[in-house]
Design a protein around this motif. Structure first.
Motif, mmCIF file in Angstrom:
data_model
loop_
_atom_site.group_PDB
_atom_site.id
_atom_site.type_symbol
_atom_site.label_atom_id
_atom_site.label_comp_id
_atom_site.label_asym_id
_atom_site.label_seq_id
_atom_site.Cartn_x
_atom_site.Cartn_y
_atom_site.Cartn_z
ATOM 1 N N ILE A 103 0.872 -1.164 0.000
ATOM 2 C CA ILE A 103 0.000 0.000 0.000
ATOM 3 C C ILE A 103 0.916 1.223 0.000
ATOM 4 O O ILE A 103 1.766 1.348 0.888
ATOM 5 C CB ILE A 103 -0.928 0.016 1.224
ATOM 6 C CG1 ILE A 103 -1.891 -1.172 1.180
ATOM 7 C CG2 ILE A 103 -1.719 1.329 1.276
ATOM 8 C CD1 ILE A 103 -2.797 -1.285 2.396
ATOM 9 N N PRO A 104 0.807 2.110 -0.971
ATOM 10 C CA PRO A 104 1.693 3.271 -1.023
ATOM 11 C C PRO A 104 1.690 4.041 0.299
ATOM 12 O O PRO A 104 0.635 4.325 0.868
ATOM 13 C CB PRO A 104 1.101 4.115 -2.158
ATOM 14 C CG PRO A 104 0.447 3.112 -3.053
ATOM 15 C CD PRO A 104 -0.119 2.073 -2.129
ATOM 16 N N GLY A 105 2.886 4.338 0.767
ATOM 17 C CA GLY A 105 3.022 5.057 2.015
ATOM 18 C C GLY A 105 3.143 4.171 3.239
ATOM 19 O O GLY A 105 3.533 4.647 4.308
ATOM 20 N N ARG A 106 2.837 2.893 3.099
ATOM 21 C CA ARG A 106 2.930 1.962 4.220
ATOM 22 C C ARG A 106 4.233 1.171 4.119
ATOM 23 O O ARG A 106 4.620 0.712 3.043
ATOM 24 C CB ARG A 106 1.757 0.980 4.207
ATOM 25 C CG ARG A 106 0.440 1.602 4.592
ATOM 26 C CD ARG A 106 0.378 1.908 6.091
ATOM 27 N NE ARG A 106 0.417 0.723 6.913
ATOM 28 C CZ ARG A 106 -0.667 0.114 7.419
ATOM 29 N NH1 ARG A 106 -1.874 0.603 7.159
ATOM 30 N NH2 ARG A 106 -0.545 -0.961 8.181
ATOM 31 N N GLY A 107 4.901 0.981 5.250
ATOM 32 C CA GLY A 107 6.140 0.217 5.270
ATOM 33 C C GLY A 107 5.922 -1.273 5.424
ATOM 34 O O GLY A 107 6.716 -2.074 4.936
ATOM 35 N N ASP A 108 4.843 -1.656 6.106
ATOM 36 C CA ASP A 108 4.563 -3.076 6.262
ATOM 37 C C ASP A 108 3.921 -3.612 4.989
ATOM 38 O O ASP A 108 3.362 -2.868 4.181
ATOM 39 C CB ASP A 108 3.669 -3.349 7.479
ATOM 40 C CG ASP A 108 2.503 -2.373 7.600
ATOM 41 O OD1 ASP A 108 2.519 -1.330 6.929
ATOM 42 O OD2 ASP A 108 1.573 -2.659 8.367
ATOM 43 N N THR A 109 4.024 -4.915 4.789
ATOM 44 C CA THR A 109 3.467 -5.553 3.597
ATOM 45 C C THR A 109 2.729 -6.820 3.999
ATOM 46 O O THR A 109 2.988 -7.409 5.055
ATOM 47 C CB THR A 109 4.567 -5.927 2.586
ATOM 48 O OG1 THR A 109 5.554 -6.744 3.232
ATOM 49 C CG2 THR A 109 5.235 -4.682 2.030
ATOM 50 N N HIS A 149 4.665 -8.542 7.004
ATOM 51 C CA HIS A 149 6.104 -8.339 7.112
ATOM 52 C C HIS A 149 6.347 -6.921 7.603
ATOM 53 O O HIS A 149 5.646 -5.987 7.215
ATOM 54 C CB HIS A 149 6.776 -8.549 5.751
ATOM 55 C CG HIS A 149 8.232 -8.843 5.835
ATOM 56 N ND1 HIS A 149 9.157 -7.906 6.205
ATOM 57 C CD2 HIS A 149 8.931 -9.977 5.615
ATOM 58 C CE1 HIS A 149 10.359 -8.444 6.207
ATOM 59 N NE2 HIS A 149 10.255 -9.700 5.847
ATOM 60 N N CYS A 150 7.345 -6.762 8.443
ATOM 61 C CA CYS A 150 7.615 -5.461 9.057
ATOM 62 C C CYS A 150 8.148 -4.453 8.037
ATOM 63 O O CYS A 150 8.450 -4.792 6.895
ATOM 64 C CB CYS A 150 8.599 -5.608 10.216
ATOM 65 S SG CYS A 150 10.293 -5.939 9.697
ATOM 66 N N SER A 151 8.294 -3.199 8.488
ATOM 67 C CA SER A 151 8.603 -2.094 7.575
ATOM 68 C C SER A 151 10.081 -1.718 7.501
ATOM 69 O O SER A 151 10.423 -0.708 6.876
ATOM 70 C CB SER A 151 7.804 -0.861 8.012
ATOM 71 O OG SER A 151 8.153 -0.482 9.339
ATOM 72 N N LYS A 152 10.962 -2.504 8.082
ATOM 73 C CA LYS A 152 12.368 -2.100 8.153
ATOM 74 C C LYS A 152 12.979 -1.809 6.779
ATOM 75 O O LYS A 152 13.709 -0.837 6.601
ATOM 76 C CB LYS A 152 13.195 -3.166 8.872
ATOM 77 C CG LYS A 152 12.921 -3.272 10.369
ATOM 78 C CD LYS A 152 13.885 -4.251 11.029
ATOM 79 C CE LYS A 152 13.668 -4.317 12.535
ATOM 80 N NZ LYS A 152 12.377 -4.923 12.882
ATOM 81 N N LEU A 155 11.771 1.521 5.500
ATOM 82 C CA LEU A 155 12.352 2.627 6.270
ATOM 83 C C LEU A 155 13.817 2.837 5.901
ATOM 84 O O LEU A 155 14.269 3.981 5.735
ATOM 85 C CB LEU A 155 12.217 2.344 7.768
ATOM 86 C CG LEU A 155 10.776 2.332 8.309
ATOM 87 C CD1 LEU A 155 10.763 1.847 9.756
ATOM 88 C CD2 LEU A 155 10.148 3.710 8.192
ATOM 89 N N ARG A 156 14.559 1.750 5.756
ATOM 90 C CA ARG A 156 15.972 1.889 5.401
ATOM 91 C C ARG A 156 16.139 2.486 4.008
ATOM 92 O O ARG A 156 17.046 3.288 3.761
ATOM 93 C CB ARG A 156 16.646 0.515 5.471
ATOM 94 C CG ARG A 156 16.811 -0.032 6.887
ATOM 95 C CD ARG A 156 17.270 -1.475 6.854
ATOM 96 N NE ARG A 156 17.405 -2.035 8.190
ATOM 97 C CZ ARG A 156 17.127 -3.296 8.516
ATOM 98 N NH1 ARG A 156 16.697 -4.130 7.572
ATOM 99 N NH2 ARG A 156 17.278 -3.713 9.753
ATOM 100 N N SER A 157 15.289 2.089 3.092
ATOM 101 C CA SER A 157 15.397 2.569 1.711
ATOM 102 C C SER A 157 14.760 3.942 1.512
ATOM 103 O O SER A 157 14.968 4.566 0.470
ATOM 104 C CB SER A 157 14.737 1.570 0.762
ATOM 105 O OG SER A 157 13.326 1.524 0.998
ATOM 106 N N ARG A 158 13.955 4.379 2.487
ATOM 107 C CA ARG A 158 13.197 5.638 2.380
ATOM 108 C C ARG A 158 12.313 5.631 1.130
ATOM 109 O O ARG A 158 12.130 6.655 0.463
ATOM 110 C CB ARG A 158 14.155 6.836 2.364
ATOM 111 C CG ARG A 158 15.038 6.950 3.582
ATOM 112 C CD ARG A 158 16.025 8.087 3.465
ATOM 113 N NE ARG A 158 15.338 9.378 3.416
ATOM 114 C CZ ARG A 158 15.908 10.508 3.013
ATOM 115 N NH1 ARG A 158 17.172 10.501 2.602
ATOM 116 N NH2 ARG A 158 15.229 11.642 3.001
#
Length: 204
Positions: A103-109, A149-152, A155-158
């Motif tokens: 989902i655009p803007g969301r880090g989790d999948t 799956h978590c958003s790491k 977040l790392r890739s921005r």
């Protein structure tokens, strides 16, 4: 370079997942998963042929393009593309698939693993019409695993931070096509092809 060749070596480096992570895998969709699929406009579909050669294909449409047929079955419409159909040829030989929904803007999948088949001209296709385009084929997935799956990585890739975007750092699509795929074509023709008219033909 030291290769990691055993499960024990791998665990020595990455450790063991905590119980709640190890136990988060489910075999059927929760209502929250349905909400996620209803909001997601994009997924990646991973497949493998009978020899283990892999392919990952992007699939996108308006949010909710994936239909939930029951708690353990989903369907994804196939739109017009380049006709290679590498992933679909893989599925004919090997039904195992892995999907990641974003989902655009969301880090989790949302991740779904299962067994797939290809179906044609079913009544459910009437529910997949977009811009008057009714698909001729769909991917039917019987769910075996579903989990978040978590958003790491995001977040790392921005990935979703516009300030970090630099689309012009890589060659443009017309330049790639001219250099690698269609050297005989003129740059002007390729720029026109991949310009506004390209998006206008998505559902033709």
């Amino acid at each position: 370079m030291q290769r990691i060749t055993t499960h024990d070596e791998l665990r020595e480096i990455i450790g063991t997942p905590i119980p709640r992570v190890a136990a988060k895998v489910r075999r059927a969709l929760h209502d929250l998963d349905r909400d996620w699929l209803a909001a997601s406009p994009f997924c990646l579909v991973a497949t493998s042929d009978s020899d283990g050669n892999l392919d990952v294909s992007p699939k996108g449409d308006p949010p909710g393009f994936t239909l939930v047929l029951d708690p353990a079955t989903i369907a994804i419409p196939e739109r017009s593309g380049n006709r290679r159909a590498d992933g679909f040829h893989n599925i004919v030989d090997n039904p195992h698939v892995g999907l990641i929904y974003m989902i655009p803007g969301r880090g989790d999948t949302l991740r779904i693993n299962g067994r797939a088949c290809l179906v044609r001209d079913d009544d459910l296709f009437d529910r997949m019409v977009v811009h008057r385009h009714r698909p001729e084929m769909a991917l039917l997935v019987e769910i075996e695993e579903v989990f978040y799956h978590c958003s790491k990585a995001f977040l790392r890739s921005r990935l979703w931070e516009p300030a970090s975007w630099s689309p012009s750092d890589a060659p443009s699509r017309p330049v790639i096509a001219k250099t690698i795929e269609q050297p005989q074509a003129s740059m002007a023709a390729l720029e026109e092809y991949y310009g506004p008219a390209y998006a206008a033909k998505l559902y033709e």
